[in-house]
Scaffold this motif. Structure first.
Motif, PDB file in Angstrom:
ATOM      1  N   HIS A  25      34.534  -3.547  10.674  1.00 62.25           N
ATOM      2  CA  HIS A  25      33.568  -2.299  10.998  1.00 62.25           C
ATOM      3  C   HIS A  25      33.470  -2.222  12.358  1.00 62.25           C
ATOM      4  N   GLU A  52      37.564   0.374  10.398  1.00 64.52           N
ATOM      5  CA  GLU A  52      36.594   1.241  10.437  1.00 64.52           C
ATOM      6  C   GLU A  52      36.397   1.691  11.731  1.00 64.52           C
ATOM      7  N   ASP A  54      34.135   5.002  14.470  1.00 64.34           N
ATOM      8  CA  ASP A  54      33.556   6.109  14.508  1.00 64.34           C
ATOM      9  C   ASP A  54      33.841   7.055  15.587  1.00 64.34           C
ATOM     10  N   HIS A  67      29.802   5.254  18.370  1.00 60.68           N
ATOM     11  CA  HIS A  67      28.881   5.440  17.204  1.00 60.68           C
ATOM     12  C   HIS A  67      27.784   6.416  17.429  1.00 60.68           C
ATOM     13  N   GLU A 132      35.704   7.290  10.910  1.00 63.54           N
ATOM     14  CA  GLU A 132      34.558   8.074  10.428  1.00 63.54           C
ATOM     15  C   GLU A 132      34.267   9.307  11.236  1.00 63.54           C
ATOM     16  N   LYS A 134      32.096  11.462  12.725  1.00 62.70           N
ATOM     17  CA  LYS A 134      30.446  11.461  13.217  1.00 62.70           C
ATOM     18  C   LYS A 134      30.185  13.002  13.561  1.00 62.70           C
TER      19      LYS A 134
END
Ligand code: G3P
Ligand code: CA
Length: 268
Positions: A25, A52, A54, A67, A132, A134
């Motif tokens: 993560h 993973e 962001d 993030h 991911e 965002k």
């Protein structure tokens, strides 16, 4: 292509046959500043199969790994750009100058906010990138992934399912993941219907909200189930017994060690 047959879904299913896949993560964020190249490189070195991270867009449309929309927590922007600066209000040239390491530890000074392109270059081919979204328009993601020829080699997930719908239109062969919980909290028929509509490959849900019924429903739909974010042996073992396919953790080294000791095998 049906999501269950996507080459990345097939690979994930094979990797998870004996126990949940370790998903780093934000890279190896326990030991390195999150979402930076040192964190990603360290996770590759550990042998992590999936990472993973962001992603958001700068004002001039370059995709960066970060993030928070506000730069203050993980960079020195408060000092150089003024407090409260937002990534979406900065140009790429300003973001490239930031120090994204010192907040974690003085020894990490000099780590940068990486561009998505740099992150992918560090991860591939050893680790499968789980991007991911965002923020940022789907067209930016499609343009970059297509220019790099990587649209079939990454996972793309978001809490914003309208973004995923736009991404699906632009990238018909992309492996997509639905992040939740949504307003309904549970992995309900509404969630599975959205996954079908998107031809998604996986559901990615907040671990405390996952039930045995939810796991069964996701698997019956031919999808993989990923959970976030668990950092204890108890949670990893519980996820293994529940049939979770992959678990996001901030401490991929410790989870891999537990896996190597046979502690995350599913009971038959
Ligand atoms: O990808 C799952 C998880 O990372 C979502 O939450 O806030 O850590 O991005 P967050
Ligand atoms: Ca995330």
């Amino acid at each position: 292509m049906h999501a269950a047959c996507h080459p990345l879904a097939i690979r994930l299913r094979a990797l998870s046959a004996e126990g949940p896949i370790v998903v780093a993560h934000r890279g190896d964020s326990r030991h390195h500043p999150e979402n930076t190249l040192p964190a990603f490189a360290a996770a590759v070195k550990l042998g992590v199969h999936v990472q993973e991270f962001d992603v958001q867009a700068s004002r001039d449309g370059v995709l960066f790994c970060l993030h928070d929309e506000n730069l203050d927590r993980t960079t020195n922007a408060a000092r150089t750009l003024g407090q409260g600066a937002l990534i979406a209000q900065c140009d790429a040239s300003q973001l490239r100058d930031l120090d994204a390491g010192s907040w974690k530890n003085a020894s990490c000074q000099g780590a940068r906010v990486p561009e998505l392109e740099q992150a992918l270059a560090v991860m591939l081919p050893q680790s499968m990138p789980m991007i991911e979204h965002k923020a940022g328009d789907a067209k930016l993601y499609a343009a970059l992934l297509e220019r790099l020829g990587l649209a079939e080699r990454v996972l793309l997930q978001s809490f914003d399912w309208d973004f995923l719908r736009a991404a699906r239109k632009l990238m018909p062969t992309l492996a997509i993941g639905l992040l939740g919980p949504d307003a309904t909290d549970q992995i309900s028929e509404h969630v599975l219907a959205a996954a079908r509509e998107l031809d998604a490959s996986f559901i990615h849900w907040h671990a405390p909200k996952v039930t045995a019924d939810g796991v069964a429903a996701v698997h019956a739909a031919g999808l993989l189930l990923v959970t976030y974010t668990s950092d204890t042996q108890l949670a990893w073992s519980g996820g293994a017994q529940l049939g979770i396919d992959a678990i996001c953790t901030n401490d991929p080294g410790a989870m891999l060690a537990a896996q190597h000791r046979g502690l995350l095998r599913r009971s038959s």
